[in-house]
Motif scaffolding. Structure first.
Motif, mmCIF file in Angstrom:
data_model
loop_
_atom_site.group_PDB
_atom_site.id
_atom_site.type_symbol
_atom_site.label_atom_id
_atom_site.label_comp_id
_atom_site.label_asym_id
_atom_site.label_seq_id
_atom_site.Cartn_x
_atom_site.Cartn_y
_atom_site.Cartn_z
ATOM 1 N N PHE A 312 -75.127 -32.928 -78.970
ATOM 2 C CA PHE A 312 -76.182 -33.819 -78.499
ATOM 3 C C PHE A 312 -75.604 -35.207 -78.188
ATOM 4 O O PHE A 312 -75.839 -36.164 -78.868
ATOM 5 N N LYS A 483 -74.605 -38.507 -69.583
ATOM 6 C CA LYS A 483 -74.929 -38.251 -70.989
ATOM 7 C C LYS A 483 -75.967 -39.239 -71.503
ATOM 8 O O LYS A 483 -76.941 -38.872 -72.170
ATOM 9 N N ILE A 486 -79.468 -38.536 -69.815
ATOM 10 C CA ILE A 486 -80.133 -37.343 -70.364
ATOM 11 C C ILE A 486 -80.554 -37.607 -71.806
ATOM 12 O O ILE A 486 -81.667 -37.254 -72.226
ATOM 13 N N VAL A 490 -84.385 -37.471 -73.220
ATOM 14 C CA VAL A 490 -84.792 -36.567 -74.306
ATOM 15 C C VAL A 490 -85.407 -37.371 -75.440
ATOM 16 O O VAL A 490 -86.471 -37.017 -75.974
ATOM 17 N N GLN A 493 -88.828 -38.572 -74.509
ATOM 18 C CA GLN A 493 -89.803 -37.492 -74.554
ATOM 19 C C GLN A 493 -90.229 -37.219 -75.998
ATOM 20 O O GLN A 493 -91.411 -37.017 -76.285
ATOM 21 N N ILE A 494 -89.253 -37.255 -76.933
ATOM 22 C CA ILE A 494 -89.564 -36.978 -78.333
ATOM 23 C C ILE A 494 -90.421 -38.104 -78.926
ATOM 24 O O ILE A 494 -91.432 -37.859 -79.586
#
Lengths: 519, 88
Positions: A312, A483, A486, A490, A493-494
């Protein structure tokens, strides 16, 4: 007396049979003893373009030459070649574009003539950095090997340097194509074998060097317990990473070297002496050396080197991975401080206790709880309450195998295992499409190989680099940006999902996030 | 040792309870189609593709992480219901 002799003979019969069996086996083993000469290890590479002018692009290794006397003294000098050499191997640097075949070496005697036999086209064996060459034709047994030329037939590409591995502690000298001094002491990494063939094991590193056969931290300085003179402190870090670990998908091997200030209680991380000296995602396999220097105020410091497999976007360390390593060394710059000494001693006590924690060490530590034995309060309490890393790992593995694989959730575990795996499968299928030309019967076939197409596309992407600096590639520039983008998307979004920052519908009349006017 | 023993005991008890259930080693075939083999081969080929086209691999990594989050959220919601964060 006779009975005694017979008794002893009976005792020795099984042993005699064993000896006979061994004696039958021995000749066959001798016949398969393949290696005749092993040039030891590789501790560097040489540039074949070094001192070599255009059109004279070759290099030679005079294996036992003293560097002073005649280059071709005649006689039968050099590496002993009692048996017929049928194969020999040399080291090829994996970063070189020069193939084994292009290096085209030749073996020569001390009178300057080639040894008997024809050296065939080379090929890589075992790994990409081990080139093997067969020798066919008449026997060269008894003809000692004085020189090995590389690139002697067509010359090597001068744009490609550092292609041949060397053994600098071996005898002899390396001589460029111009034969002009200075000569480099040592030999090319070299191995000769008889008709039994050569092993496929690569040339090992020299003793004490960084072993590149597995990923690990080889060493770093300043060494533990040393006192260095400030204010400028020199730091080094040596580590090795294998290509397989670099190629592992969806995770990276991250290596860090962190200097921790121990002179400030609790808030040492805010100190200017708390520096991350090295933080890199491994992209190049082999042994890596890093050196830097930094000014540090007098006091106590702990240098921590870490190798971790992360995923991640390299933010999360994969626990329990075999390459994860964390090593600390404590040192003093100039004069130690009171808090620094306390911190170092505390770390030593805890680390000394836990560093010995193996699968059975808890038992050893708990043995210190015996008041009649070697009682030690710290070891006793550590053994009782702090579980070994291996014990925790065993518990996690036990839970995975005993609980998570059970039906029905075992299907999810299996699915996650497959999706999260790192194995690769080649795209070997070729698709053929029949295309009609002028008439329906006039057709031709066009074949597509996805593997080749992907490889070609990837090579194109990798070949894009800055026109001013070839080390600045498309990947080195855009990978961190992609990286980060993205990763932020992410995370956004969380956070968006957790905080519920979407349009809510808790109130009557709330449509599309816009409150309807009450009438 | 005590902590490790407690962890092991918990895992052992839970494992013993669920030991009556069969262990899953591969996904079951559907109408004779080997789902497990197809997934393993497919993911292997996807990884090969990602080695070459690394930006897509990074996006896939992000997608997997997000799916992991949603899976965790479903699990948490299953355990604590409406008190789960983000539950409306």
């Amino acid at each position: 007396m006779i009975k005694h002799i017979i008794h002893n003979v009976n005792r020795f019969i099984p042993f005699t049979i064993l000896l006979l069996c061994v004696s039958f086996l021995l000749p066959s083993n001798i016949a398969h003893a393949a290696v005749q000469y092993d040039g030891g290890f590789t501790d560097g590479t040489i540039d074949v373009g070094h001192q070599v002018t255009s059109g004279v692009r070759y290099y030679s290794s005079f294996f036992t030459w003293d560097g002073v006397s005649s280059l071709f003294p005649g006689g039968n000098m050099g590496i002993a070649n009692a048996n017929d050499t049928r194969f020999f191997q040399i080291y090829r640097d994996p970063t070189s574009a020069e193939s084994c075949a292009q290096m085209a070496p030749g073996l020569f005697k001390s009178d300057g003539n080639p040894i008997n036999g024809t050296v065939g086209t080379g090929y890589a064996v075992g790994s990409t950095n081990l080139c093997e060459y067969p020798i066919t034709g008449s026997s060269n047994a008894g003809q000692n090997i004085w020189i090995m030329f590389v690139c002697s037939s067509s010359g090597c590409n001068t744009n490609t340097s550092n292609i041949i591995g060397t053994n600098s502690t071996a005898g002899g000298y390396l001589v460029s194509g111009t034969q002009a001094p200075p000569y480099l002491h040592g030999s090319m990494a070299f191995r000769t074998c008889d008709s039994g063939g050569c092993p496929t094991t690569p040339f090992p590193p020299p003793p004490g060097a960084c072993d590149t056969s597995y990923s690990h931290i080889c060493g770093f300085t300043p060494e533990n317990g040393t006192t260095v003179t400030g204010p400028t402190v020199n730091f080094t870090l040596d580590y090795a990473v294998t290509q397989a670990d670099i190629d592992s998908q969806l995770n990276d091997v991250v290596v860090t070297l962190h200097n921790i200030d121990q002179n400030v209680l609790l808030l040492g991380f805010l100190s200017p002496g708390d520096i991350t000296l090295y933080n890199q995602v491994a992209t190049t396999s082999g042994a890596i050396h890093f050196a830097t220097s930094s000014p540090l105020a007098d006091g106590n410091y702990r240098l921590e080197a870490k190798m971790q497999r992360k995923f991640f976007f390299d933010w999360i360390t994969i626990p329990g991975d075999s390459i994860n390593q964390s090593i600390s060394k404590q040192f003093i710059v100039g004069t130690p401080t009171f808090i620094g000494n306390l911190t170092q001693n505390g770390f030593n006590i805890l680390n000394g206790t836990l560093a010995s924690s193996t699968a059975t060490s808890s038992v050893v530590l708990v043995s210190h709880c015996n008041p009649l034995g070697t009682f030690d309060m710290i070891d006793c309490l550590s053994g009782l309450f702090i579980p070994d890393a291996s014990q925790i790992q065993a518990t996690i593995v036990g839970a995975q195998q005993g609980i998570l694989t059970r039906m029905p959730w075992g299907y999810i575990t299996r699915f996650v295992t497959i999706v999260g795996g790192t194995g690769t499968t080649t795209l070997s299928t070729t698709y053929t499409v029949e295309v009609a030309l002028n008439t329906a019967s006039d057709t031709t076939n066009i074949s597509f190989n996805p593997g080749d197409m992907f490889a070609g596309g990837g090579a194109l992407v990798d070949s894009i680099h800055s026109p001013y600096d070839s080390s600045v590639t498309f990947r080195s520039v855009f990978e961190p940006i992609i990286k980060l983008t993205i990763g932020l998307l992410v995370l956004f979004q969380i956070v968006h999902d957790i905080t519920g920052s979407h349009a809510h519908h808790s109130e009557a009349g709330d449509v599309g996030g816009r409150r309807r006017k009450r009438t | 040792m005590i902590v490790a023993f407690l962890f092991n005991l918990i895992v052992l008890v839970i494992g013993a309870i669920f030991s009556v259930l069969p262990a899953v080693t591969t996904l079951p075939p559907i109408n004779g189609f080997d789902i497990d083999g197809a997934l393993v081969q497919g993911m292997g080929q996807v990884h090969t593709f990602f080695i070459t086209f690394w930006p897509l691999g990074i996006m896939f990594q992000g997608f997997l992480f997000l799916m992991g989050y949603y899976s965790l959220k479903i699990g948490v919601r299953f355990l604590i219901g409406h008190r789960a964060p983000g539950h409306s």
